[in-house]
Design an enzyme around this catalytic site. Structure first.
Site, short mmCIF file in Angstrom:
data_model
loop_
_atom_site.label_atom_id
_atom_site.label_comp_id
_atom_site.label_asym_id
_atom_site.label_seq_id
_atom_site.Cartn_x
_atom_site.Cartn_y
_atom_site.Cartn_z
N CYS A 35 34.92 -62.94 47.05
CA CYS A 35 35.18 -63.81 48.32
C CYS A 35 36.75 -64.36 47.97
CB CYS A 35 34.09 -64.87 48.37
SG CYS A 35 34.13 -65.90 46.86
N CYS A 105 27.93 -68.89 44.76
CA CYS A 105 28.91 -69.94 44.34
C CYS A 105 29.10 -70.87 43.45
CB CYS A 105 29.07 -70.40 45.92
SG CYS A 105 29.02 -69.58 47.20
FE1 FES Z 1 33.05 -67.72 47.33
FE2 FES Z 1 31.53 -69.57 47.78
S1 FES Z 1 31.69 -67.87 49.15
S2 FES Z 1 32.41 -69.20 46.14
#
Ligand code: FES
Length: 146
Positions: A35, A105
Site C-alpha cells: 500500500c 495496517c
Molecule cells: Fe496501508 Fe493501512 S492501507 S497501512
C-alpha cells in the site's frame, strides 16, 4: 464502507504522540510495499529500561494512524520486555477492533515498535528476549487474501 469503532475514529482524528523525539533511544521505520504506507516510531528509554516516551510519524491510511497512536499510548511506561506484549492484536483490542481488510495496517505498528526496540538493543549491545530482527517491509509475509 467498513465500520470503524469510535476509538479508531478518535485516534484517527486526534492522534496522540505525533512527532519526533530528538536523540531517541531507538528509532525504527517500517513500510508496507503493497500500500506504500510508512511508519516511523521513536522511543525514549531510561536507564531502567522503561519507555518514558514514544512518538510516531505515519505516512499512511487512517487505520495505520489510529493504530500507531494507540501503540504509543500502550508502550509508554512499560519496560522494553513488556512492550513486546503490545502486539497488533493488543492494539486492535484496545481500539475495539478493526475491519478485517484493515488488520494488516495494525501490523505496521507492531513492527515499528519492534524495529525501534531492535535499534535500542543494538545501540546498547543488549539482547531483548523474544525480539526478532524486524522486517523492513511487512509485506514480505503474506497478509490476508488481498
Ligand atoms: Fe496501508 Fe493501512 S492501507 S497501512
Amino acid at each position: 464502507m467498513p465500520a470503524y469503532s469510535e476509538k479508531v475514529m478518535d485516534h484517527f482524528t486526534n492522534p496522540r504522540n505525533v512527532g519526533e523525539i530528538e536523540d531517541p533511544s531507538g528509532v525504527g521505520t517500517v513500510g508496507n510495499a503493497k500500500c506504500g504506507d510508512i511508519m516511523r516510531m521513536y522511543l525514549d528509554i531510561d536507564d531502567n529500561g522503561i519507555i518514558q516516551e514514544a512518538k510516531f510519524k505515519t505516512f499512511g491510511c487512517g487505520a495505520a494512524i489510529a493504530t500507531s497512536s494507540m501503540a504509543t499510548e500502550l508502550v509508554r511506561g512499560r519496560t522494553v520486555q513488556e512492550a513486546l506484549e503490545v502486539t497488533n492484536k493488543a492494539v486492535m483490542e484496545a481500539l475495539d477492533g478493526l475491519p478485517p481488510v484493515k488488520v494488516h495496517c495494525s501490523l505496521l505498528a507492531e513492527e515499528a515498535i519492534h524495529a525501534a526496540l531492535w535499534d535500542y538493543a543494538e545501540r546498547n549491545h543488549i539482547e531483548i528476549q523474544g525480539l526478532e530482527k524486524p522486517k523492513a517491509d511487512i509485506s514480505e509475509e503474506p497478509i490476508g487474501d488481498d
